[in-house]
Design a protein around this motif. Structure first.
Motif, PDB file in Angstrom:
ATOM      1  N   ARG A 103       0.793  -1.226  -0.073  1.00  0.00           N
ATOM      2  CA  ARG A 103       0.130  -0.102   0.128  1.00  0.00           C
ATOM      3  C   ARG A 103       0.945   1.325   0.034  1.00  0.00           C
ATOM      4  O   ARG A 103       1.916   1.418   0.977  1.00  0.00           O
ATOM      5  N   MET A 104       0.784   2.026  -1.076  1.00  0.00           N
ATOM      6  CA  MET A 104       1.522   3.297  -0.975  1.00  0.00           C
ATOM      7  C   MET A 104       1.576   4.285   0.124  1.00  0.00           C
ATOM      8  O   MET A 104       2.403   4.869   0.504  1.00  0.00           O
ATOM      9  N   LEU A 105       0.143   4.442   1.008  1.00  0.00           N
ATOM     10  CA  LEU A 105       0.125   5.253   1.948  1.00  0.00           C
ATOM     11  C   LEU A 105       1.196   4.825   3.169  1.00  0.00           C
ATOM     12  O   LEU A 105       1.332   5.542   3.634  1.00  0.00           O
ATOM     13  N   LEU A 106       1.468   3.467   3.124  1.00  0.00           N
ATOM     14  CA  LEU A 106       2.268   2.994   4.175  1.00  0.00           C
ATOM     15  C   LEU A 106       3.924   2.935   3.851  1.00  0.00           C
ATOM     16  O   LEU A 106       4.670   2.371   4.767  1.00  0.00           O
ATOM     17  N   LYS A 131       7.433   3.114   2.847  1.00  0.00           N
ATOM     18  CA  LYS A 131       8.673   3.806   3.211  1.00  0.00           C
ATOM     19  C   LYS A 131       9.373   4.725   2.034  1.00  0.00           C
ATOM     20  O   LYS A 131       9.057   4.426   0.625  1.00  0.00           O
ATOM     21  N   TYR A 132       9.837   5.770   2.117  1.00  0.00           N
ATOM     22  CA  TYR A 132      10.405   6.519   1.151  1.00  0.00           C
ATOM     23  C   TYR A 132      11.425   5.892   0.686  1.00  0.00           C
ATOM     24  O   TYR A 132      12.585   5.385   1.370  1.00  0.00           O
ATOM     25  N   GLY A 133      11.380   5.841  -0.657  1.00  0.00           N
ATOM     26  CA  GLY A 133      12.446   5.064  -1.510  1.00  0.00           C
ATOM     27  C   GLY A 133      12.333   5.071  -3.036  1.00  0.00           C
ATOM     28  O   GLY A 133      11.391   5.689  -3.474  1.00  0.00           O
ATOM     29  N   GLU A 134      13.114   4.267  -3.781  1.00  0.00           N
ATOM     30  CA  GLU A 134      12.968   4.321  -5.384  1.00  0.00           C
ATOM     31  C   GLU A 134      11.573   3.763  -5.558  1.00  0.00           C
ATOM     32  O   GLU A 134      10.949   4.545  -6.517  1.00  0.00           O
ATOM     33  N   THR A 135      11.241   2.782  -5.139  1.00  0.00           N
ATOM     34  CA  THR A 135       9.721   2.413  -5.721  1.00  0.00           C
ATOM     35  C   THR A 135       8.385   3.328  -5.410  1.00  0.00           C
ATOM     36  O   THR A 135       7.784   3.727  -6.382  1.00  0.00           O
ATOM     37  N   TRP A 136       8.490   4.053  -4.260  1.00  0.00           N
ATOM     38  CA  TRP A 136       7.806   5.232  -3.835  1.00  0.00           C
ATOM     39  C   TRP A 136       7.715   6.161  -4.671  1.00  0.00           C
ATOM     40  O   TRP A 136       6.579   6.641  -5.274  1.00  0.00           O
ATOM     41  N   ARG A 137       8.899   6.601  -5.018  1.00  0.00           N
ATOM     42  CA  ARG A 137       9.043   7.806  -5.708  1.00  0.00           C
ATOM     43  C   ARG A 137       8.623   7.391  -7.291  1.00  0.00           C
ATOM     44  O   ARG A 137       7.863   8.343  -7.920  1.00  0.00           O
ATOM     45  N   MET A 138       8.931   6.181  -7.920  1.00  0.00           N
ATOM     46  CA  MET A 138       8.454   5.787  -8.995  1.00  0.00           C
ATOM     47  C   MET A 138       6.986   6.028  -9.173  1.00  0.00           C
ATOM     48  O   MET A 138       6.333   6.646 -10.197  1.00  0.00           O
ATOM     49  N   LEU A 139       6.419   5.418  -8.381  1.00  0.00           N
ATOM     50  CA  LEU A 139       4.753   5.563  -8.115  1.00  0.00           C
ATOM     51  C   LEU A 139       4.178   6.768  -8.080  1.00  0.00           C
ATOM     52  O   LEU A 139       3.104   7.159  -8.435  1.00  0.00           O
ATOM     53  N   ARG A 140       5.004   7.667  -6.908  1.00  0.00           N
ATOM     54  CA  ARG A 140       4.449   8.865  -6.774  1.00  0.00           C
ATOM     55  C   ARG A 140       4.402   9.663  -8.268  1.00  0.00           C
ATOM     56  O   ARG A 140       3.335  10.414  -8.577  1.00  0.00           O
ATOM     57  N   LYS A 141       5.385   9.733  -9.051  1.00  0.00           N
ATOM     58  CA  LYS A 141       5.575  10.238 -10.412  1.00  0.00           C
ATOM     59  C   LYS A 141       4.351   9.803 -11.086  1.00  0.00           C
ATOM     60  O   LYS A 141       3.743  10.639 -11.657  1.00  0.00           O
ATOM     61  N   LEU A 142       4.039   8.577 -11.199  1.00  0.00           N
ATOM     62  CA  LEU A 142       3.228   8.100 -12.003  1.00  0.00           C
ATOM     63  C   LEU A 142       1.785   8.490 -11.527  1.00  0.00           C
ATOM     64  O   LEU A 142       0.856   9.077 -12.443  1.00  0.00           O
ATOM     65  N   VAL A 143       1.496   8.631 -10.213  1.00  0.00           N
ATOM     66  CA  VAL A 143       0.050   9.244  -9.888  1.00  0.00           C
ATOM     67  C   VAL A 143       0.039  10.746 -10.019  1.00  0.00           C
ATOM     68  O   VAL A 143      -1.027  10.972 -10.513  1.00  0.00           O
ATOM     69  N   HIS A 144       1.138  11.379  -9.886  1.00  0.00           N
ATOM     70  CA  HIS A 144       1.380  12.889 -10.114  1.00  0.00           C
ATOM     71  C   HIS A 144       0.669  13.286 -11.417  1.00  0.00           C
ATOM     72  O   HIS A 144       0.076  14.017 -11.753  1.00  0.00           O
ATOM     73  N   ASN A 145       1.278  12.443 -12.349  1.00  0.00           N
ATOM     74  CA  ASN A 145       0.798  12.823 -13.809  1.00  0.00           C
ATOM     75  C   ASN A 145      -0.547  12.632 -14.216  1.00  0.00           C
ATOM     76  O   ASN A 145      -0.962  13.208 -15.227  1.00  0.00           O
ATOM     77  N   ASN A 201       8.504  -3.525 -14.880  1.00  0.00           N
ATOM     78  CA  ASN A 201       8.337  -4.916 -14.881  1.00  0.00           C
ATOM     79  C   ASN A 201       7.911  -5.276 -13.263  1.00  0.00           C
ATOM     80  O   ASN A 201       8.236  -6.077 -12.719  1.00  0.00           O
ATOM     81  N   PHE A 202       7.054  -4.423 -12.719  1.00  0.00           N
ATOM     82  CA  PHE A 202       6.767  -4.644 -11.490  1.00  0.00           C
ATOM     83  C   PHE A 202       5.487  -5.557 -11.352  1.00  0.00           C
ATOM     84  O   PHE A 202       4.881  -5.970 -12.403  1.00  0.00           O
ATOM     85  N   SER A 203       5.190  -6.204 -10.439  1.00  0.00           N
ATOM     86  CA  SER A 203       4.135  -7.203 -10.123  1.00  0.00           C
ATOM     87  C   SER A 203       2.917  -6.816 -10.330  1.00  0.00           C
ATOM     88  O   SER A 203       2.543  -5.790 -10.042  1.00  0.00           O
ATOM     89  N   ASP A 204       1.813  -7.562 -10.731  1.00  0.00           N
ATOM     90  CA  ASP A 204       0.368  -7.529 -10.813  1.00  0.00           C
ATOM     91  C   ASP A 204       0.034  -7.208  -9.234  1.00  0.00           C
ATOM     92  O   ASP A 204      -0.894  -6.300  -9.088  1.00  0.00           O
ATOM     93  N   ALA A 205       0.595  -7.746  -8.464  1.00  0.00           N
ATOM     94  CA  ALA A 205       0.053  -7.401  -7.037  1.00  0.00           C
ATOM     95  C   ALA A 205       0.480  -5.907  -6.641  1.00  0.00           C
ATOM     96  O   ALA A 205      -0.381  -5.287  -6.084  1.00  0.00           O
ATOM     97  N   LEU A 206       1.631  -5.561  -6.999  1.00  0.00           N
ATOM     98  CA  LEU A 206       1.723  -4.154  -6.696  1.00  0.00           C
ATOM     99  C   LEU A 206       1.028  -3.053  -7.616  1.00  0.00           C
ATOM    100  O   LEU A 206       0.413  -2.080  -6.915  1.00  0.00           O
ATOM    101  N   ALA A 207       0.937  -3.392  -8.706  1.00  0.00           N
ATOM    102  CA  ALA A 207      -0.190  -2.865  -9.766  1.00  0.00           C
ATOM    103  C   ALA A 207      -1.695  -2.682  -9.280  1.00  0.00           C
ATOM    104  O   ALA A 207      -2.090  -1.568  -9.180  1.00  0.00           O
ATOM    105  N   GLY A 208      -1.978  -3.711  -8.586  1.00  0.00           N
ATOM    106  CA  GLY A 208      -3.281  -3.855  -7.964  1.00  0.00           C
ATOM    107  C   GLY A 208      -3.458  -2.928  -6.835  1.00  0.00           C
ATOM    108  O   GLY A 208      -4.429  -2.278  -6.606  1.00  0.00           O
ATOM    109  N   TYR A 209      -2.464  -2.984  -5.940  1.00  0.00           N
ATOM    110  CA  TYR A 209      -2.650  -2.143  -4.803  1.00  0.00           C
ATOM    111  C   TYR A 209      -2.287  -0.700  -5.102  1.00  0.00           C
ATOM    112  O   TYR A 209      -2.808   0.280  -4.455  1.00  0.00           O
ATOM    113  N   VAL A 210      -1.447  -0.182  -6.303  1.00  0.00           N
ATOM    114  CA  VAL A 210      -1.581   1.101  -6.584  1.00  0.00           C
ATOM    115  C   VAL A 210      -2.801   1.552  -7.136  1.00  0.00           C
ATOM    116  O   VAL A 210      -3.231   2.633  -6.589  1.00  0.00           O
ATOM    117  N   SER A 211      -3.245   0.788  -7.786  1.00  0.00           N
ATOM    118  CA  SER A 211      -4.769   1.414  -8.459  1.00  0.00           C
ATOM    119  C   SER A 211      -5.941   1.087  -7.240  1.00  0.00           C
ATOM    120  O   SER A 211      -6.766   1.988  -7.004  1.00  0.00           O
TER     121      SER A 211
END
Length: 539
Positions: A112-115, A117-131, A277-287
């Motif tokens: 879950r993005m909400l929880l 930690k600050y790092g490469e994965t979170w920054r990548m997802l944050r940029k995607l969401v921001h767009n 190339n991230f997992s469907d589980a991560l993609a599911g939780y991002v959306s």
């Protein structure tokens, strides 16, 4: 045993005992706070219910920056706008991580993005969401908001006793369109009910004492599930939650790959998955995280607004006078100048903040502020309720008064970036790099809902069998990290027959835009999403 070995063992035991004796002690130089006990620190003082009230009392006693020693952990509580500006905003590079929230991660599968930690994965997802949620993108979603708002108004007209359900369908359907490309058309949709029920249970778990103990004393995590029934429950929630979120994702991903999906955020998410190339589980939780964020907080704020209109009829009357003067017989739109309604939006988020104690940040290295030491790894709590109810900042704070913001014409994003911390309107959307990126959309959804509900309807207390008013208690809130008023009845009626007829007419106009399943025939112009190019990756 030789004397030297005996002396060494004695010294080691002495060091261990000394270190153990310091657990729970507040080191010199830390921010002040309540007296501690050995080993547990302030853990015995942590309230099981309504923690925001105790945190407010401590702020009054210990000042705008105080600390709680929780076993082996430190929580620094920020209870002023200036402290939040100075640390979470200005030093966001080191104050944007999250503390351990073990059971929250169990529920979330660590995804879950909400929880996160600050790092490469979170920054990548944050940029995607921001767009997809920035102010430019937010403008393109207005036709969605207009449609769903009109559907909600019809719901209020036909079954006003179910106003909470209509509000939740409104916010959820708007979000499912943006994220997955489909409308949620019924208040009885099982996935709609599962989303709100599941997120409420997730929030409750994070607020449990057991959850705090597992964060503060990690050794307890080694206990088996039969000794930790709350963890067993968290695992069950994760199973149901992941089925919902990953199920939504896999369905829309398949449709995107074969070219049958409507444009939506997940088109960009599929493209990002192809590249990263991230997992469907991560993609599911991002959306899924975006779905819950767009559905729950806005709905909770609107439920609080309805309660405020019941409790403060003079506010509703003044807002209706503005609406009648400016809008007359036409539905309020974003082009209408409605400063008192804008004040209602800001005041709703101040008066009933759903993230009542924020979501804790964590500092990633030692720091110093106001002469105090803030140690690496300390949790940083936004004492939202205390700031929102500081009588120096907001006189008579428990009164719902939109006129507080008569001279404040900032959007929430502009207020959050204002260099003058005292000019920030509220802290519902967080701070720093964790600032909610959907705030532009949320503000517009709240405008449509508040302006049009007050334009069309009157709000009164419901009555019991003896004819007595049932007055809701604004302090009777759900428990957990995110709160809202507990369910309450209200008596909601059209202001007059003409406005009731206009609500029906406006919804009837929408019929030309929808197919037999009440989904869009042709999507509105201007949406930001590009078509998915299936040539680069196989399905």
């Amino acid at each position: 045993m030789s004397l030297a070995v005996f002396a060494l063992c004695t010294a080691l035991v002495a060091v261990a005992v000394y270190r153990l004796s310091r657990v729970g002690h507040r080191p010199a130089g830390y921010p002040p706070g309540p007296p501690t006990l050995p080993l547990i620190g302030n853990l015995h003082l942590m309230p099981a219910e309504k923690p925001h009230l105790q945190f407010q009392k401590w702020a009054e006693e210990y000042g705008p920056v105080y600390s709680l020693i929780l076993g082996t952990k430190v929580m620094v509580v920020l209870s002023s706008d200036q402290a939040i500006k100075d640390l979470l905003d200005k030093r966001s590079g080191i104050y944007s991580s999250r503390p351990d929230m073990y059971l929250g991660q169990v529920v979330s599968g660590g995804l879950r993005m909400l929880l996160m930690k600050y790092g490469e994965t979170w920054r990548m997802l944050r940029k995607l969401v921001h767009n997809n949620l920035n102010i430019k993108a937010a403008r393109t979603y207005v036709p969605y908001q207009d449609l769903e708002n009109k559907a909600m108004l019809v719901g209020f007209l036909e079954s006003p006793d179910l106003f909470i359900d209509h509000i939740r369908r409104y916010t959820n359907s708007l979000t499912t369109q943006m994220i997955f490309g489909f409308r949620t058309t019924s208040i009885d949709d099982p996935k709609l009910k599962q989303l709100f029920s599941g997120f409420e249970k997730f929030s409750e778990i994070l607020g449990k004492t057991v959850a705090a103990l597992l964060d503060l004393f990690p050794v307890l995590r080694s206990l088996p599930d039969f000794a930790l029934p709350l963890r067993r429950y968290a695992k069950q929630l994760h199973k149901k939650e992941s089925e919902l979120y990953i199920g939504h994702w896999l369905n829309v991903k398949k449709a995107i790959k074969n070219g049958t999906a409507k444009p939506c955020f997940c088109v960009d998410l599929v493209r990002a998955q192809d590249e990263e190339n991230f997992s469907d589980a991560l993609a599911g939780y991002v959306s899924g995280s975006m779905l819950e964020a767009g559905s729950d907080t806005t709905a909770a704020t609107l439920i609080g607004f309805v309660q405020a209109m019941v409790l403060f009829p003079e506010v509703a009357k003044r807002a209706q006078e503005e609406l009648d003067r400016v809008c007359g017989d036409h539905f309020p739109t974003l082009d209408d100048d409605l400063p008192y309604i804008q004040g209602c939006i800001k005041e709703s988020m101040r008066w009933m903040p759903t993230a009542i104690l924020g979501v804790p940040h964590a500092v990633i290295r030692d720091d110093e502020y106001m002469g105090y030491t803030i140690p690496k790894g300390a949790g940083m709590l936004l004492n939202v309720y205390a700031i929102h109810n500081d009588p120096k900042r907001h006189p008579n704070p428990r009164r719902f008064d939109p006129a507080r913001y008569a001279d404040d014409h900032q959007t929430a994003a502009e207020a959050a970036k204002n260099s003058n911390a005292a000019m920030r309107d509220h802290f519902l959307f967080g701070a720093g790099r964790r600032l909610c990126q959907g705030m532009h959309i949320a503000e517009r959804s709240l405008f449509f809902a508040m302006a049009r509900l007050l334009w069309a309807f009157d709000f009164h207390p419901a009555r019991d069998a003896n004819g007595n008013d049932i007055v809701p208690d604004p302090n009777d809130l759900t428990e957990g990290m995110l709160v809202q008023p507990k369910a309450f009845p209200a008596y909601i009626t059209p202001r007059d027959e003409g406005k009731a007829a206009r609500v029906k007419e406006e919804w009837d106009k929408m019929g030309d835009l929808l197919d037999e399943e009440l989904q869009w025939k042709v999507l509105p112009d201007g949406l930001i999403w590009k078509k998915y190019n299936n040539a680069t990756k196989p399905a």
